[in-house]
Enzyme design. Structure first.
Site, short mmCIF file in Angstrom:
data_model
loop_
_atom_site.label_atom_id
_atom_site.label_comp_id
_atom_site.label_asym_id
_atom_site.label_seq_id
_atom_site.Cartn_x
_atom_site.Cartn_y
_atom_site.Cartn_z
N GLU A 194 -8.00 4.61 10.07
CA GLU A 194 -7.61 4.38 8.68
C GLU A 194 -8.61 3.58 7.87
O GLU A 194 -9.45 2.88 8.42
CB GLU A 194 -6.21 3.74 8.64
CG GLU A 194 -6.06 2.49 9.49
CD GLU A 194 -5.96 1.21 8.68
OE1 GLU A 194 -6.40 1.21 7.51
OE2 GLU A 194 -5.48 0.22 9.24
N HIS B 288 0.81 -1.21 0.00
CA HIS B 288 0.00 0.00 0.00
C HIS B 288 0.84 1.27 0.00
O HIS B 288 2.03 1.24 0.30
CB HIS B 288 -1.00 0.03 1.17
CG HIS B 288 -0.40 0.06 2.54
ND1 HIS B 288 -0.16 -1.07 3.30
CD2 HIS B 288 -0.01 1.10 3.33
CE1 HIS B 288 0.33 -0.73 4.48
NE2 HIS B 288 0.45 0.60 4.52
N GLU C 228 7.48 0.92 5.09
CA GLU C 228 6.84 -0.07 5.96
C GLU C 228 7.00 -1.44 5.32
O GLU C 228 6.88 -1.57 4.09
CB GLU C 228 5.35 0.30 6.11
CG GLU C 228 4.53 -0.65 6.96
CD GLU C 228 3.03 -0.27 6.96
OE1 GLU C 228 2.68 0.89 6.64
OE2 GLU C 228 2.22 -1.16 7.24
N HIS D 116 3.83 7.24 3.55
CA HIS D 116 4.75 6.11 3.50
C HIS D 116 4.42 5.17 2.35
O HIS D 116 3.32 5.20 1.81
CB HIS D 116 4.77 5.35 4.83
CG HIS D 116 3.48 4.67 5.19
ND1 HIS D 116 2.50 5.30 5.94
CD2 HIS D 116 3.00 3.43 4.93
CE1 HIS D 116 1.47 4.46 6.12
NE2 HIS D 116 1.76 3.31 5.51
N GLN E 57 -3.94 3.44 1.41
CA GLN E 57 -4.30 3.48 2.84
C GLN E 57 -4.47 4.95 3.24
O GLN E 57 -3.50 5.71 3.19
CB GLN E 57 -3.20 2.83 3.67
CG GLN E 57 -3.46 2.82 5.17
CD GLN E 57 -2.35 2.11 5.92
OE1 GLN E 57 -1.20 2.51 5.86
NE2 GLN E 57 -2.70 1.04 6.61
C1 V0V Z 1 9.18 12.25 9.37
N1 V0V Z 1 10.11 12.40 8.42
C2 V0V Z 1 9.69 11.83 7.29
C3 V0V Z 1 8.40 11.32 7.59
N2 V0V Z 1 8.12 11.59 8.90
N3 V0V Z 1 10.25 11.71 6.09
C4 V0V Z 1 9.53 11.08 5.15
N4 V0V Z 1 8.30 10.57 5.35
C5 V0V Z 1 7.71 10.68 6.56
N5 V0V Z 1 6.50 10.17 6.76
C6 V0V Z 1 11.40 13.07 8.57
C7 V0V Z 1 11.24 14.43 9.22
O1 V0V Z 1 10.96 15.40 8.25
C8 V0V Z 1 12.59 14.63 9.87
O2 V0V Z 1 13.52 15.09 8.93
C9 V0V Z 1 13.00 13.22 10.27
O3 V0V Z 1 12.24 12.34 9.44
C10 V0V Z 1 12.67 12.93 11.73
O4 V0V Z 1 11.33 13.28 11.90
P1 V0V Z 1 10.78 14.01 13.20
O5 V0V Z 1 9.61 14.82 12.81
O6 V0V Z 1 11.88 14.68 13.90
O7 V0V Z 1 10.43 12.80 14.10
P2 V0V Z 1 9.09 12.12 14.38
O8 V0V Z 1 8.99 12.09 15.86
O9 V0V Z 1 7.97 12.72 13.61
O10 V0V Z 1 9.33 10.68 13.85
C11 V0V Z 1 9.37 10.33 12.50
C12 V0V Z 1 9.26 8.79 12.39
C13 V0V Z 1 7.91 8.41 13.03
C14 V0V Z 1 9.35 8.43 10.92
C15 V0V Z 1 10.42 8.18 13.16
O11 V0V Z 1 6.86 9.07 12.33
C16 V0V Z 1 7.64 6.93 13.05
O12 V0V Z 1 8.15 6.22 13.90
N6 V0V Z 1 6.81 6.41 12.10
C17 V0V Z 1 6.46 5.00 12.06
C18 V0V Z 1 5.05 4.74 12.52
C19 V0V Z 1 4.01 5.41 11.66
O13 V0V Z 1 4.31 6.29 10.84
N7 V0V Z 1 2.72 5.03 11.88
C20 V0V Z 1 1.58 5.62 11.16
C21 V0V Z 1 1.15 4.77 10.03
P3 V0V Z 1 14.22 16.52 9.05
O14 V0V Z 1 13.08 17.50 9.06
O15 V0V Z 1 14.95 16.43 10.36
O16 V0V Z 1 15.12 16.59 7.87
S1 V0V Z 1 0.30 3.34 10.65
C22 V0V Z 1 0.15 2.23 9.35
O17 V0V Z 1 0.70 2.50 8.23
C23 V0V Z 1 -0.59 1.04 9.59
C24 V0V Z 1 -1.30 0.80 10.88
C25 V0V Z 1 -0.67 -0.02 8.57
O18 V0V Z 1 -0.14 0.12 7.47
O19 V0V Z 1 -1.29 -1.09 8.86
CO CO Z 2 0.70 1.64 6.36
#
Ligand code: V0V
Ligand code: CO
Length: 141
Positions: free
Chosen positions: A43, A7, A133, A83, A59
């Site tokens: 979602e 996705h 992911e 993502h 998604q």
């Molecule tokens: C943050 N950054 C991204 C980003 N989110 N870059 C690309 N795509 C994204 N989605 C960049 C951000 O601009 C920063 O860069 C750097 O990464 C660190 O981000 P941050 O804002 O300082 O830190 P956080 O606290 O926002 O953490 C970012 C991460 C966090 C990616 C570590 O969002 C995470 O752990 N995500 C994984 C879980 C998730 O996203 N769950 C929701 C979907 P600069 O500005 O320093 O250069 S749930 C899902 O998909 C499900 C349930 C499913 O599929 O079944």
């Molecule tokens: Co997802």
């Protein structure tokens, strides 16, 4: 390693509004809805196609709070692609292989994902700026 696109995750401020947009523009059907407290999202999965190893979906993700991953993303970058999720047959195996190449894993072990899948995230900074992911789809009954 066998991979397919499972996705594309889209960050939305209003889930119902974006379901309406995507289903009317692309004639996609909602096949699952879920609130995932652990990931901080409400979602919906919109079915795109079926392929070897599983389906592919859009998604749509609405944050449950401002300090959740999707809430922080929208505050910083606005709505849009959040993502890309690759479908893999064995998520632990894929985590070990990709982690072994120096990519930071955001999850130590797989977590619960949509439609009974098992998921794990890779740090976007180690994947060319793309939050990635890994998804092991639920086994067909
Ligand atoms: C943050 N950054 C991204 C980003 N989110 N870059 C690309 N795509 C994204 N989605 C960049 C951000 O601009 C920063 O860069 C750097 O990464 C660190 O981000 P941050 O804002 O300082 O830190 P956080 O606290 O926002 O953490 C970012 C991460 C966090 C990616 C570590 O969002 C995470 O752990 N995500 C994984 C879980 C998730 O996203 N769950 C929701 C979907 P600069 O500005 O320093 O250069 S749930 C899902 O998909 C499900 C349930 C499913 O599929 O079944
Ligand atoms: Co997802």
């Amino acid at each position: 390693m066998f991979m397919r696109i499972d996705h594309i995750g889209i960050a939305c401020r209003d889930l119902e509004e974006k379901i309406e947009l995507f289903s009317s523009l692309f004639e996609l059907e909602v096949v699952a809805r879920e609130i995932n407290e652990e990931q901080g999202v409400k979602e919906a999965m919109l079915h795109v196609a079926d392929g070897e190893g599983g389906g592919s979906y859009i998604q749509l993700l609405e944050p449950l709070s401002e300090d959740s991953p999707v809430g922080k993303f929208i505050a910083k970058r606005g709505e849009g692609v959040h993502h890309v999720a690759f479908g893999v047959p064995d998520v632990e195996g894929a985590m070990a292989t990709i982690g072994g190449k120096g990519v930071r894993l955001l999850d130590e072990r797989p977590r619960h994902g949509s439609m009974g899948s098992r998921i794990a995230f890779l740090h976007p900074k180690d994947v060319g700026g793309m939050l990635t992911e890994l998804v092991e789809a639920a086994k067909q009954q």
